[in-house]
Design an enzyme around this catalytic site. Structure first.
Site, PDB file in Angstrom:
ATOM      1  N   LEU A  61      -0.428  -1.972   5.627  1.00 41.73           N
ATOM      2  CA  LEU A  61      -0.802  -1.074   4.533  1.00 41.73           C
ATOM      3  C   LEU A  61       0.316  -0.076   4.250  1.00 41.73           C
ATOM      4  O   LEU A  61       0.921   0.467   5.175  1.00 41.73           O
ATOM      5  CB  LEU A  61      -2.085  -0.312   4.902  1.00 41.73           C
ATOM      6  N   ASN A  87      -1.984  -2.987  15.507  1.00 43.10           N
ATOM      7  CA  ASN A  87      -1.522  -1.828  16.284  1.00 43.10           C
ATOM      8  C   ASN A  87      -2.033  -0.500  15.729  1.00 43.10           C
ATOM      9  O   ASN A  87      -1.419   0.546  15.934  1.00 43.10           O
ATOM     10  CB  ASN A  87      -0.001  -1.831  16.357  1.00 43.10           C
ATOM     11  N   GLU A  88      -3.159  -0.543  15.046  1.00 45.78           N
ATOM     12  CA  GLU A  88      -3.671   0.662  14.384  1.00 45.78           C
ATOM     13  C   GLU A  88      -3.862   1.832  15.338  1.00 45.78           C
ATOM     14  O   GLU A  88      -3.563   2.979  14.988  1.00 45.78           O
ATOM     15  CB  GLU A  88      -5.010   0.344  13.677  1.00 45.78           C
ATOM     16  N   GLY A 120      -1.905  -4.528   8.866  1.00 41.45           N
ATOM     17  CA  GLY A 120      -2.347  -5.292   7.705  1.00 41.45           C
ATOM     18  C   GLY A 120      -1.653  -6.633   7.569  1.00 41.45           C
ATOM     19  O   GLY A 120      -2.227  -7.583   7.020  1.00 41.45           O
TER      20      GLY A 120
END
Lengths: 281, 281, 281
Positions: free
Chosen positions: C87, C154-155, C132
């Protein structure tokens, strides 16, 4: 659930940790001042049987660890050969009406607190871990086990039925195919078997080594945002947590109905007699 | 469901078993008087096509085994090269309105009875097992397969869609990733491939050996409480069983809608023609 | 959903395919006239950041491929080292109220289109694929990856929470145990690690080889009925698709609530500063 948790969460402190040690009657919490990791030790002789008091202490200790900015929680036992022998049968055999309700409610509470804990959790399984002992271990995110012990949900061998949320913890660790077969068989796994099937993540030669490996697992979250981590874990486990939360009353009634079956009481009585005979020999 | 089942369940008899052999038109039930295990044999020449009559017989035989205090159920075939060729296409091609409804309902009933059976179940897969044959095999708790045969849900290759509960049986055996790919590809697995991916649990050289290995699996429950086992299995499978139970009517309508598409009828007609040509050669 | 899709689906053409090449601003669709397979290339320098425009182009390109009788869809990147960086943080940092809503809605739309696509899908992962980027790759049915890159959700390392449907795509590929740990850790996998754990299906030395292997996967459906295949895939993925479809509004509000937290905005600001410094060096 998510939002209220988000607002109440506090990021990890980055400064030095205070050394804290709290002792309730049946559990000990010790926070390592270097790592910031809390070790929660079950200490109810002779076998860490999960009775009302131990379950309440467990839940209180988990809440304390959530509140004291610990970097993680390691669950272990003060007993050198038994992690936990599972639910205390004395709570279920010819039970007092009010106490047995409080007992099961305390078990639900302890599971919701541990399985849904916002801090990283690991179990240093330093002894046998049947039934409820296995439930606690599989509710953590990581497991390190000492050799020559056994672990499993062996309820069917005891003539009882593990509730759906026991299965949920089991299924968060094992593939569905393996989980179903083991549950139906009431199978106990040796340390080697548990390692091979993935029921535990690592083996360790000593309790100290097990605690160290648990700490290393918790260390993998060092560069992870603790709030984002907590929300991610709780979202991942939300379906199982919400299922029990929304069905607590029915789950309690189901347990009471089952436990009050004459055949079940009879089976528990026979089992208790066999334990007494073993103790004498 | 749980409670009524609990009350109706009867513990295994511990004494010697009567030898019983019942023959309906298309299935045979034989109970081994030493082991107490019932062998349910499908016997509808030429290929054990699952038509209305075989499905009704299957369900009746499963109910009989549930009722006769058997220690377990082994599903197999009297045909030396075909376990079951799956749904009988003659029930779906230019179908009679009432009969096709009864056919699909009988398939639902047979699956609910087998997938939710209270006794331990195993399949001795002694021949090819495509589509509905694979459904039956994966609805059992254990699978032993003879060499050089094939098994799989190959519906997409036949131009049809396996309903959600076919997928549920498949997913109770295979990992999700493997199940989805195989379903989309309509893939048939050889015995070796099925063994490697976990679609079957063991290979056996002969039918006798397959039956023996199935009996050994059922023997792993010898020291398990049969009521607790049955309730544990049914709870583990409850979501899938309840889904079909609550959506039976819609599931039937969906099937009828699909089967009555001109393109689907045309496809079945072409397939039947190809079978006739094969038979002539 | 099933029925309307069934009626609107068109079988694959069997004749020669027209060569088509469509360029919107940020994606390219090219259909191979021999294989009938469409290659959808993301082309938004410098890193294929998923902003409103790229997401809208992606969805439009997927719709075009669904409509042009393609035999399959291969998703790849025009960038030689980055598949997609995920994103675009500029859409989330100090966002315009209306645009950020459109952005998240476009992301939902793109996921629903790709995860639920009726044609076979594969990702030729020719560069790094975090967050994303990994979502897009795991929404396809097959993954081929070039060496020395990394992939993962890996957010948690970025201080954000991957929504439930990111988890659904991840869980359609990885076992639950592995998926949860990787999500909580925000772990990035190297190509070798991804291959070993099953996050990707094959490795390839060059982009051409990756495209070829994706085409081979799509070729496994050559003898499969395309309508039955599409309905089977969509039924298999129905629970996840329907969950987002029914909770779109809440999912959007949850995202907006989260992104507007001062701590999250502050974290994004710090991250953007670090990116700027990197760009200067």
């Amino acid at each position: 659930m998510m939002r209220s948790k988000l607002l109440s969460l506090v990021p990890c402190a980055t400064g030095p940790f205070r050394t804290m040690s709290t002792t309730t009657k049946l559990t000990t919490v010790e926070v390592n001042d270097k790592t910031g990791i809390a070790t929660l030790t079950m200490n109810r002789p002779p076998v860490n049987g999960l009775n009302l008091d131990l379950l309440r202490d467990l839940r209180q200790s988990i809440a304390e660890i959530e509140g004291n900015k610990s970097r993680g929680l390691i669950l272990t036992s003060s007993n050198p050969t038994i992690f936990s022998a599972g639910l205390d049968i004395m709570e279920m055999y010819k039970p007092d009406k009010e106490r047995v309700r409080a007992f099961w409610t305390a078990l639900q509470d302890a599971w919701l607190a541990l399985y849904g804990s916002s801090v990283p959790t690991a179990a240093a399984i330093n002894g046998h871990s049947p039934a409820g002992g296995c439930l606690l271990a599989t509710s953590c995110e990581y497991r390190v086990m000492l050799p020559k012990f056994t672990i499993g949900l062996n309820e069917t061998k005891l003539g009882i039925v593990a509730p759906m949320w026991f299965m949920s913890s089991f299924l968060s660790v094992l593939p569905r195919r393996e989980a179903e077969r083991a549950l139906n068989q009431g199978r106990m796994f040796t340390t080697d078997e548990a390692l091979q099937i993935g029921l535990v993540d690592e083996a360790a030669g000593t309790k100290e080594e097990a605690l160290e490996k648990c700490a290393q697992f918790i260390g993998t979250f060092a560069k992870v945002n603790p709030i984002a981590r907590a929300l991610t874990k709780q979202q991942f486990r939300a379906a199982e947590l919400e299922q029990l939360e929304s069905e607590r009353a029915q789950d309690l009634e189901k347990f009471l109905f089952f436990i009050n079956q004459p055949a079940v009481q009879k089976g528990l009585g026979i089992y208790l007699e066999s334990l007494k005979k073993k103790a004498k020999n």
